[in-house]
Scaffold this motif. Structure first.
Motif, PDB file in Angstrom:
ATOM      1  N   PHE A 172       6.362   6.536 -14.688  1.00 51.20           N
ATOM      2  CA  PHE A 172       4.943   6.822 -14.849  1.00 51.20           C
ATOM      3  C   PHE A 172       4.687   7.713 -16.053  1.00 51.20           C
ATOM      4  CE2 PHE A 172       2.831   5.269 -11.043  1.00 51.20           C
ATOM      5  CZ  PHE A 172       3.888   5.029 -10.188  1.00 51.20           C
ATOM      6  N   GLY A 173       3.519   7.495 -16.668  1.00 51.66           N
ATOM      7  CA  GLY A 173       3.005   8.447 -17.629  1.00 51.66           C
ATOM      8  C   GLY A 173       2.447   9.654 -16.890  1.00 51.66           C
ATOM      9  N   LEU A 188      -6.255   8.328  -0.866  1.00 54.99           N
ATOM     10  CA  LEU A 188      -5.916   6.909  -0.989  1.00 54.99           C
ATOM     11  C   LEU A 188      -4.585   6.763  -1.700  1.00 54.99           C
ATOM     12  CD1 LEU A 188      -9.347   5.465  -2.165  1.00 54.99           C
ATOM     13  CD2 LEU A 188      -8.435   5.526   0.163  1.00 54.99           C
ATOM     14  N   GLY A 189      -3.896   5.677  -1.421  1.00 49.53           N
ATOM     15  CA  GLY A 189      -2.677   5.389  -2.158  1.00 49.53           C
ATOM     16  C   GLY A 189      -2.997   4.955  -3.569  1.00 49.53           C
ATOM     17  N   LEU A 228       3.616  -4.142  -5.153  1.00 53.53           N
ATOM     18  CA  LEU A 228       3.992  -2.844  -4.605  1.00 53.53           C
ATOM     19  C   LEU A 228       2.798  -2.283  -3.834  1.00 53.53           C
ATOM     20  CD1 LEU A 228       6.482  -1.069  -4.640  1.00 53.53           C
ATOM     21  CD2 LEU A 228       5.583   0.057  -6.665  1.00 53.53           C
ATOM     22  N   PHE A 233      10.407   2.064  -1.511  1.00 46.94           N
ATOM     23  CA  PHE A 233      10.619   3.177  -2.423  1.00 46.94           C
ATOM     24  C   PHE A 233      10.043   4.462  -1.842  1.00 46.94           C
ATOM     25  CE2 PHE A 233      11.772   0.971  -6.367  1.00 46.94           C
ATOM     26  CZ  PHE A 233      11.326  -0.310  -6.133  1.00 46.94           C
ATOM     27  N   TYR A 292       8.756   8.109  -3.648  1.00 46.22           N
ATOM     28  CA  TYR A 292       8.489   8.842  -4.880  1.00 46.22           C
ATOM     29  C   TYR A 292       8.028  10.250  -4.514  1.00 46.22           C
ATOM     30  CZ  TYR A 292       8.592   4.658  -7.854  1.00 46.22           C
ATOM     31  OH  TYR A 292       8.991   3.540  -8.539  1.00 46.22           O
ATOM     32  N   PHE A 324      10.581   8.798  -9.209  1.00 44.12           N
ATOM     33  CA  PHE A 324      11.391   8.013  -8.280  1.00 44.12           C
ATOM     34  C   PHE A 324      12.376   8.903  -7.537  1.00 44.12           C
ATOM     35  CE2 PHE A 324      13.772   4.409  -6.817  1.00 44.12           C
ATOM     36  CZ  PHE A 324      15.106   4.752  -6.935  1.00 44.12           C
ATOM     37  N   GLN A 345       5.700  13.477  -5.912  1.00 42.47           N
ATOM     38  CA  GLN A 345       4.644  13.792  -6.872  1.00 42.47           C
ATOM     39  C   GLN A 345       4.203  15.238  -6.697  1.00 42.47           C
ATOM     40  OE1 GLN A 345       0.976  11.527  -6.552  1.00 42.47           O
ATOM     41  NE2 GLN A 345       0.524  11.819  -8.725  1.00 42.47           N
ATOM     42  N   LEU A 350       5.443   9.863  -1.592  1.00 43.03           N
ATOM     43  CA  LEU A 350       4.768   8.570  -1.519  1.00 43.03           C
ATOM     44  C   LEU A 350       5.754   7.497  -1.095  1.00 43.03           C
ATOM     45  CD1 LEU A 350       2.889   8.685  -4.977  1.00 43.03           C
ATOM     46  CD2 LEU A 350       2.257   9.781  -2.830  1.00 43.03           C
ATOM     47  N   PHE A 364      -2.999   6.365 -13.934  1.00 41.91           N
ATOM     48  CA  PHE A 364      -1.589   6.405 -14.304  1.00 41.91           C
ATOM     49  C   PHE A 364      -1.169   5.059 -14.878  1.00 41.91           C
ATOM     50  CE2 PHE A 364      -0.081  10.438 -12.931  1.00 41.91           C
ATOM     51  CZ  PHE A 364      -0.842  10.802 -11.828  1.00 41.91           C
ATOM     52  N   TRP A 413       1.266   0.784  -1.673  1.00 44.93           N
ATOM     53  CA  TRP A 413       1.488   2.222  -1.616  1.00 44.93           C
ATOM     54  C   TRP A 413       0.839   2.856  -0.391  1.00 44.93           C
ATOM     55  CZ3 TRP A 413       4.257   4.968  -5.300  1.00 44.93           C
ATOM     56  CH2 TRP A 413       4.601   4.265  -6.456  1.00 44.93           C
ATOM     57  N   GLY A 414       1.539   3.806   0.205  1.00 48.73           N
ATOM     58  CA  GLY A 414       0.925   4.686   1.174  1.00 48.73           C
ATOM     59  C   GLY A 414       0.127   5.770   0.463  1.00 48.73           C
ATOM     60  N   ALA A 415      -0.697   6.485   1.222  1.00 47.83           N
ATOM     61  CA  ALA A 415      -1.547   7.529   0.641  1.00 47.83           C
ATOM     62  C   ALA A 415      -0.783   8.805   0.318  1.00 47.83           C
ATOM     63  CB  ALA A 415      -2.714   7.841   1.570  1.00 47.83           C
ATOM     64  N   ALA A 438       2.897  13.331 -12.564  1.00 47.25           N
ATOM     65  CA  ALA A 438       3.142  11.928 -12.282  1.00 47.25           C
ATOM     66  C   ALA A 438       4.148  11.762 -11.148  1.00 47.25           C
ATOM     67  CB  ALA A 438       3.666  11.243 -13.541  1.00 47.25           C
ATOM     68  N   PRO A 439       4.075  10.664 -10.406  1.00 51.21           N
ATOM     69  CA  PRO A 439       5.124  10.373  -9.414  1.00 51.21           C
ATOM     70  C   PRO A 439       6.461  10.152 -10.106  1.00 51.21           C
ATOM     71  CG  PRO A 439       3.179   8.995  -9.037  1.00 51.21           C
ATOM     72  CD  PRO A 439       3.005   9.649 -10.376  1.00 51.21           C
TER      73      PRO A 439
END
Lengths: 115, 109
Positions: A106-107, A41-42, B97, B33, B35, B45, B37, B87, A90, B99-101, B42-43
């Protein structure tokens, strides 16, 4: 510290227990967010805050609450944890001023397992 | 509804070029955007596109066609460290925002 810090990094929790995930940023960003990330999943937005003193519900807010008493801190609380809340969480922040793209920082994430 | 579609997984060879596609259907558009990961991290940019065309940043480029609801991320001279998930995310008209998977990119020697 520089950036955004989450704690704990990992936690195993019994169902029904209360849990608070902490998030602190030192970039003076006005906007902060909590996402959960599950396999396949996103990223899904739980709650957000556009500025200190205000919060809003995201896509999947049920079972979670947040507060934004000041610019730097944005804790996420699970009042009574359930197994479906097992996920990676996150925290993120952004400077949503007009000069900025709205890029998220992001953390490192908090891996939560609810048994 | 609103959704972002991208391939689940892609494989490429070190030193080669790979293109990761993203199509979106959102209520309005205010920017896209990409990103990166790495597993367990974490993701971070990579790029932002709000106007049609190609944005180049070193080995990475991102393309946008708003009329087609389409973007791609192009990675050149692939390195093993490029193995990660990529992402795609879109700001809709309310600046939510979406998001795609994510696309898991596997780089082979």
């Amino acid at each position: 510290i520089a950036g955004i810090t989450q704690a704990p990094t990992s936690q195993i929790l019994a169902a029904g227990r209360r849990m608070t995930l902490r998030c602190t940023q030192d970039m003076r960003h006005n906007a902060m967010y909590w996402y959960r990330q599950d396999l396949g999943l996103g990223l899904r937005l739980i709650h957000y805050s556009n500025t200190a003193g205000t919060t809003g519900k995201g896509e999947v807010p049920d079972g979670y609450s947040v507060s934004r008493a000041n610019t730097d801190d944005f804790p996420l609380t699970l009042a009574s944890a359930v197994p479906s809340q097992t996920s990676v969480y996150f925290c993120a922040s952004s400077d949503s001023s007009s000069e900025n793209t709205g890029e998220l920082f992001f953390g490192e994430g908090s891996r939560l397992t609810v048994l | 509804g609103q959704n972002i579609d991208q391939p689940t997984e892609m494989t490429a060879t070190e030193g080669a070029i790979v293109q990761i596609n993203c199509t979106y259907q959102t209520s309005g558009f205010n920017g896209l955007f990409w990103y990166q990961q790495h597993a367990g991290e974490a993701p971070t940019f990579l790029s932002y596109n709000v106007l049609d065309g190609l944005e180049e940043k070193g080995r990475f480029s991102s393309f946008l066609s708003r009329s087609k609801g389409y973007s791609y991320l192009l990675l050149k001279e692939l390195q093993m460290k490029d193995s990660a998930s990529y992402l795609c995310a879109v700001f809709n008209s309310n600046y939510q925002l979406i998001w795609g998977a994510g696309t898991k990119l596997i780089i082979k020697p």
